[in-house]
Design a protein around this motif. Structure first.
Motif, PDB file in Angstrom:
ATOM      1  N   ALA A 150      -3.261   2.316 -10.060  1.00 60.01           N
ATOM      2  CA  ALA A 150      -3.181   3.775  -9.864  1.00 60.01           C
ATOM      3  C   ALA A 150      -4.207   4.234  -8.834  1.00 60.01           C
ATOM      4  O   ALA A 150      -5.288   3.641  -8.712  1.00 60.01           O
ATOM      5  N   PRO A 151      -3.893   5.278  -8.105  1.00 66.20           N
ATOM      6  CA  PRO A 151      -4.831   5.772  -7.082  1.00 66.20           C
ATOM      7  C   PRO A 151      -5.965   6.582  -7.699  1.00 66.20           C
ATOM      8  O   PRO A 151      -5.874   7.001  -8.847  1.00 66.20           O
ATOM      9  N   PHE A 152      -7.011   6.788  -6.923  1.00 63.80           N
ATOM     10  CA  PHE A 152      -8.060   7.737  -7.298  1.00 63.80           C
ATOM     11  C   PHE A 152      -7.718   9.065  -6.629  1.00 63.80           C
ATOM     12  O   PHE A 152      -7.332   9.076  -5.457  1.00 63.80           O
ATOM     13  N   GLN A 153      -7.821  10.148  -7.386  1.00 66.31           N
ATOM     14  CA  GLN A 153      -7.472  11.470  -6.835  1.00 66.31           C
ATOM     15  C   GLN A 153      -8.611  11.981  -5.960  1.00 66.31           C
ATOM     16  O   GLN A 153      -9.740  12.089  -6.426  1.00 66.31           O
ATOM     17  N   ARG A 206      -0.496   7.243  -3.480  1.00 64.45           N
ATOM     18  CA  ARG A 206       0.082   6.774  -4.750  1.00 64.45           C
ATOM     19  C   ARG A 206      -0.471   5.416  -5.172  1.00 64.45           C
ATOM     20  O   ARG A 206       0.048   4.780  -6.089  1.00 64.45           O
ATOM     21  N   GLY A 207      -1.516   4.930  -4.490  1.00 61.26           N
ATOM     22  CA  GLY A 207      -2.136   3.654  -4.898  1.00 61.26           C
ATOM     23  C   GLY A 207      -1.446   2.452  -4.294  1.00 61.26           C
ATOM     24  O   GLY A 207      -1.084   2.476  -3.123  1.00 61.26           O
ATOM     25  N   CYS A 208      -1.214   1.409  -5.086  1.00 60.89           N
ATOM     26  CA  CYS A 208      -0.574   0.211  -4.536  1.00 60.89           C
ATOM     27  C   CYS A 208       0.100  -0.597  -5.648  1.00 60.89           C
ATOM     28  O   CYS A 208      -0.144  -0.371  -6.836  1.00 60.89           O
ATOM     29  N   ASP A 232      -9.561  12.824   6.260  1.00 62.70           N
ATOM     30  CA  ASP A 232      -9.166  12.072   7.455  1.00 62.70           C
ATOM     31  C   ASP A 232      -8.560  10.735   6.988  1.00 62.70           C
ATOM     32  O   ASP A 232      -9.283   9.875   6.486  1.00 62.70           O
ATOM     33  N   PRO A 233      -7.243  10.538   7.164  1.00 62.81           N
ATOM     34  CA  PRO A 233      -6.599   9.334   6.628  1.00 62.81           C
ATOM     35  C   PRO A 233      -6.880   8.049   7.418  1.00 62.81           C
ATOM     36  O   PRO A 233      -6.671   6.951   6.913  1.00 62.81           O
ATOM     37  N   THR A 234      -7.397   8.175   8.641  1.00 64.86           N
ATOM     38  CA  THR A 234      -7.569   6.984   9.483  1.00 64.86           C
ATOM     39  C   THR A 234      -8.595   6.041   8.866  1.00 64.86           C
ATOM     40  O   THR A 234      -9.689   6.459   8.501  1.00 64.86           O
ATOM     41  N   ALA A 242     -11.889   2.020  -2.400  1.00 62.52           N
ATOM     42  CA  ALA A 242     -12.365   2.030  -1.009  1.00 62.52           C
ATOM     43  C   ALA A 242     -11.416   2.830  -0.113  1.00 62.52           C
ATOM     44  O   ALA A 242     -11.863   3.593   0.750  1.00 62.52           O
ATOM     45  N   GLY A 243     -10.103   2.676  -0.333  1.00 59.52           N
ATOM     46  CA  GLY A 243      -9.122   3.435   0.448  1.00 59.52           C
ATOM     47  C   GLY A 243      -9.247   4.923   0.178  1.00 59.52           C
ATOM     48  O   GLY A 243      -9.213   5.746   1.105  1.00 59.52           O
ATOM     49  N   ALA A 244      -9.401   5.275  -1.085  1.00 55.74           N
ATOM     50  CA  ALA A 244      -9.521   6.689  -1.460  1.00 55.74           C
ATOM     51  C   ALA A 244     -10.825   7.278  -0.914  1.00 55.74           C
ATOM     52  O   ALA A 244     -10.846   8.386  -0.365  1.00 55.74           O
ATOM     53  N   TYR A 245     -11.906   6.503  -1.056  1.00 49.24           N
ATOM     54  CA  TYR A 245     -13.205   6.985  -0.556  1.00 49.24           C
ATOM     55  C   TYR A 245     -13.142   7.213   0.958  1.00 49.24           C
ATOM     56  O   TYR A 245     -13.649   8.210   1.481  1.00 49.24           O
ATOM     57  N   ALA A 246     -12.474   6.295   1.663  1.00 46.86           N
ATOM     58  CA  ALA A 246     -12.404   6.358   3.134  1.00 46.86           C
ATOM     59  C   ALA A 246     -11.787   7.679   3.603  1.00 46.86           C
ATOM     60  O   ALA A 246     -12.246   8.258   4.588  1.00 46.86           O
ATOM     61  N   VAL A 247     -10.747   8.141   2.908  1.00 48.12           N
ATOM     62  CA  VAL A 247     -10.065   9.350   3.389  1.00 48.12           C
ATOM     63  C   VAL A 247     -10.861  10.637   3.120  1.00 48.12           C
ATOM     64  O   VAL A 247     -10.503  11.696   3.606  1.00 48.12           O
ATOM     65  N   THR A 248     -11.957  10.511   2.371  1.00 45.56           N
ATOM     66  CA  THR A 248     -12.783  11.706   2.122  1.00 45.56           C
ATOM     67  C   THR A 248     -13.806  11.923   3.242  1.00 45.56           C
ATOM     68  O   THR A 248     -14.521  12.920   3.235  1.00 45.56           O
ATOM     69  N   GLY A 304      -6.401   2.069   5.201  1.00 51.53           N
ATOM     70  CA  GLY A 304      -5.810   0.740   5.038  1.00 51.53           C
ATOM     71  C   GLY A 304      -6.815  -0.369   5.342  1.00 51.53           C
ATOM     72  O   GLY A 304      -6.828  -1.413   4.686  1.00 51.53           O
ATOM     73  N   ASP A 305      -7.661  -0.138   6.336  1.00 48.92           N
ATOM     74  CA  ASP A 305      -8.646  -1.167   6.722  1.00 48.92           C
ATOM     75  C   ASP A 305      -9.757  -1.282   5.681  1.00 48.92           C
ATOM     76  O   ASP A 305     -10.232  -2.378   5.385  1.00 48.92           O
ATOM     77  N   CYS A 306     -10.172  -0.137   5.120  1.00 44.30           N
ATOM     78  CA  CYS A 306     -11.196  -0.184   4.069  1.00 44.30           C
ATOM     79  C   CYS A 306     -10.616  -0.830   2.809  1.00 44.30           C
ATOM     80  O   CYS A 306     -11.304  -1.609   2.121  1.00 44.30           O
ATOM     81  N   LYS A 352       0.854  -1.198   0.000  1.00 44.88           N
ATOM     82  CA  LYS A 352       0.000   0.000   0.000  1.00 44.88           C
ATOM     83  C   LYS A 352       0.884   1.239   0.000  1.00 44.88           C
ATOM     84  O   LYS A 352       1.839   1.329   0.749  1.00 44.88           O
ATOM     85  N   ARG A 353       0.518   2.199  -0.861  1.00 43.50           N
ATOM     86  CA  ARG A 353       1.354   3.399  -1.008  1.00 43.50           C
ATOM     87  C   ARG A 353       0.573   4.684  -0.768  1.00 43.50           C
ATOM     88  O   ARG A 353       0.843   5.701  -1.417  1.00 43.50           O
ATOM     89  N   GLY A 354      -0.437   4.639   0.081  1.00 49.17           N
ATOM     90  CA  GLY A 354      -1.193   5.858   0.396  1.00 49.17           C
ATOM     91  C   GLY A 354      -1.749   6.496  -0.865  1.00 49.17           C
ATOM     92  O   GLY A 354      -2.341   5.815  -1.714  1.00 49.17           O
TER      93      GLY A 354
HETATM   94  P1  ATP Z   1      -3.949   3.466   7.713  1.00 49.88           P
HETATM   95  O1  ATP Z   1      -3.068   2.684   8.650  1.00 49.88           O
HETATM   96  O2  ATP Z   1      -3.803   4.963   7.827  1.00 49.88           O
HETATM   97  O3  ATP Z   1      -5.382   3.047   7.733  1.00 49.88           O
HETATM   98  P2  ATP Z   1      -2.295   2.221   5.656  1.00 49.88           P
HETATM   99  O4  ATP Z   1      -0.981   2.870   5.915  1.00 49.88           O
HETATM  100  O5  ATP Z   1      -2.501   0.820   6.049  1.00 49.88           O
HETATM  101  O6  ATP Z   1      -3.470   3.164   6.218  1.00 49.88           O
HETATM  102  P3  ATP Z   1      -2.502   3.522   3.098  1.00 49.88           P
HETATM  103  O7  ATP Z   1      -1.425   3.198   2.150  1.00 49.88           O
HETATM  104  O8  ATP Z   1      -2.458   4.847   3.785  1.00 49.88           O
HETATM  105  O9  ATP Z   1      -2.633   2.314   4.127  1.00 49.88           O
HETATM  106  O10 ATP Z   1      -3.909   3.448   2.363  1.00 49.88           O
HETATM  107  C1  ATP Z   1      -4.388   2.244   1.798  1.00 49.88           C
HETATM  108  C2  ATP Z   1      -4.850   2.483   0.396  1.00 49.88           C
HETATM  109  O11 ATP Z   1      -5.893   3.470   0.388  1.00 49.88           O
HETATM  110  C3  ATP Z   1      -3.768   3.014  -0.542  1.00 49.88           C
HETATM  111  O12 ATP Z   1      -3.002   1.948  -1.092  1.00 49.88           O
HETATM  112  C4  ATP Z   1      -4.624   3.737  -1.584  1.00 49.88           C
HETATM  113  O13 ATP Z   1      -5.182   2.807  -2.496  1.00 49.88           O
HETATM  114  C5  ATP Z   1      -5.765   4.314  -0.742  1.00 49.88           C
HETATM  115  N1  ATP Z   1      -5.455   5.674  -0.265  1.00 49.88           N
HETATM  116  C6  ATP Z   1      -4.977   6.033   0.939  1.00 49.88           C
HETATM  117  N2  ATP Z   1      -4.808   7.367   1.030  1.00 49.88           N
HETATM  118  C7  ATP Z   1      -5.197   7.878  -0.160  1.00 49.88           C
HETATM  119  C8  ATP Z   1      -5.277   9.211  -0.723  1.00 49.88           C
HETATM  120  N3  ATP Z   1      -4.922  10.289  -0.012  1.00 49.88           N
HETATM  121  N4  ATP Z   1      -5.724   9.338  -1.986  1.00 49.88           N
HETATM  122  C9  ATP Z   1      -6.099   8.272  -2.726  1.00 49.88           C
HETATM  123  N5  ATP Z   1      -6.047   6.992  -2.254  1.00 49.88           N
HETATM  124  C10 ATP Z   1      -5.612   6.793  -1.001  1.00 49.88           C
END
Ligand code: ATP
Length: 318
Positions: A244-247, A230-232, A252-254, A284-290, A257-259, A226-228
């Motif tokens: 590729a990630p969704f912009q 930057r997608g995964c 709220d980033p919390t 789901a990860g991108a949606y979660a942070v919104t 990763g779980d979503c 997982k790359r935040g």
């Molecule tokens: P956390 O522990 O904060 O829940 P994590 O470190 O386990 O997260 P992240 O890499 O932060 O995991 O997020 C998981 C996935 O969610 C990413 O691989 C990406 O697909 C998506 N994601 C997270 N943050 C963003 C963002 N700002 N914009 C778009 N997608 C995001």
């Protein structure tokens, strides 16, 4: 019978109202919000169409009821959530810094969640289980480690796959017992979901491809890094691909990763390809942070499809 099972902490989150708010000064807080990484994971896995259960403990209080009602409303099997009379539900206080860092105060180790033990899990719970999800952050005491290990044996006896999201801090690996626990889990893992930094410190290797190779040698099927924002990147025994990630605008980033993990495992459980599962997981990860609040950003497949359409990306990987 549940296809996906997780064992771990249910918490509430109480968040500072203002950026840079300090814990050592009186201020305003928002919440409580349902939380706990395992709870967010299982809520998301359920919302995306799998039958799921969580083994957990809460106090006999409003914080516990808030969580149980949310999980139940979303379709999670809550029959294995026990109430501990003499303990309170765990609480995480969180405050955000301008640079995106978060600071936490946790009551986890003194909470009802810390009372989970080996006797709480049984062979019957794992009947029909197809995925057992492990969150490293749930292994916060010796008994939890033993409980998770017991669950690995019970899950494997049902031919269930093991998915592992480390979700740990580097310092924890200085403890020899914990390190051995992580080694045991990795030897039994089918789907490994580390962040970039976690992959480095768990393997002790700086180079990502070398680190992944070391993990894949242990018969792990997929390593999803997982790359935040930057997608995964997804590795299997033969090759890798990037999703590729969704912009989005991060509120709220919390819980991202779980979503992400909940969606990925839910779709793999339903027989979807890794490409499709990862596309939805990224969404789901991108949606979660919104959304503000750790579990407020869980979403159904329909909601994720609408989100992807709004970003013009539904068919990107399919
Ligand atoms: P956390 O522990 O904060 O829940 P994590 O470190 O386990 O997260 P992240 O890499 O932060 O995991 O997020 C998981 C996935 O969610 C990413 O691989 C990406 O697909 C998506 N994601 C997270 N943050 C963003 C963002 N700002 N914009 C778009 N997608 C995001």
């Amino acid at each position: 019978m549940s296809e996906i099972i997780i064992i771990g902490e249910i918490l509430v989150e109480v968040m500072a109202k203002h950026l840079n708010q300090r814990f050592d000064q009186t201020g305003e807080f928002l919440g409580p919000f349902p939380s706990g990484a395992p709870a967010i994971f299982i809520d998301q896995a359920t919302k995306t169409g799998s039958s799921c259960a969580i083994v957990a403990k809460v106090g006999n209080d409003g914080f516990g009821r808030l969580n149980i009602e949310r999980l139940q409303r979303d379709g999670v099997d809550v029959q294995y959530i026990q109430t501990v009379a003499e303990k309170t539900t765990g609480i995480a206080f969180v405050t955000y810094r301008e640079n995106g860092d978060r600071e936490f105060i946790f009551t986890l180790k003194d909470s009802a969640a810390a009372c989970i033990n080996r006797q709480d899990i049984t062979e019957a719970m794992f009947q029909g289980c197809k995925y057992y999800q492990i969150n490293g952050c749930s292994a916060f005491n010796e008994e939890m480690m033993a409980t998770i290990k017991k669950a690995v044996f019970l899950a494997k006896a049902q031919n269930a796959r093991i998915a592992f999201d480390p979700n740990i801090r580097k310092e924890l690996l200085e403890d020899e017992n914990f390190k051995q626990f992580i080694d045991f889990i990795l030897k039994n893992t089918d789907v490994f979901l580390p962040g970039e930094e976690e992959l480095r410190f768990i393997t002790g290797l700086e180079d990502e491809e070398q680190a992944v190779r070391k993990i894949l040698e242990q018969n792990v099927r997929y390593v999803v890094v997982k790359r935040g924002k930057r997608g995964c990147r997804v590795y299997d025994q033969q090759s890798y691909f990037d999703a590729a990630p969704f912009q989005v605008e991060e509120v709220d980033p919390t819980g991202a990763g779980d979503c992400f993990a909940g969606t990925l495992i839910s779709l793999l459980n339903q027989g979807k390809s890794i490409q499709e599962a990862v596309l939805f997981a990224n969404a789901a990860g991108a949606y979660a942070v919104t959304q503000k609040g750790p579990m407020e950003g869980t979403a159904t497949l329909e909601e994720l499809k609408a989100f992807m359409r709004s970003k013009g990306g539904e068919t990107r990987c399919l």
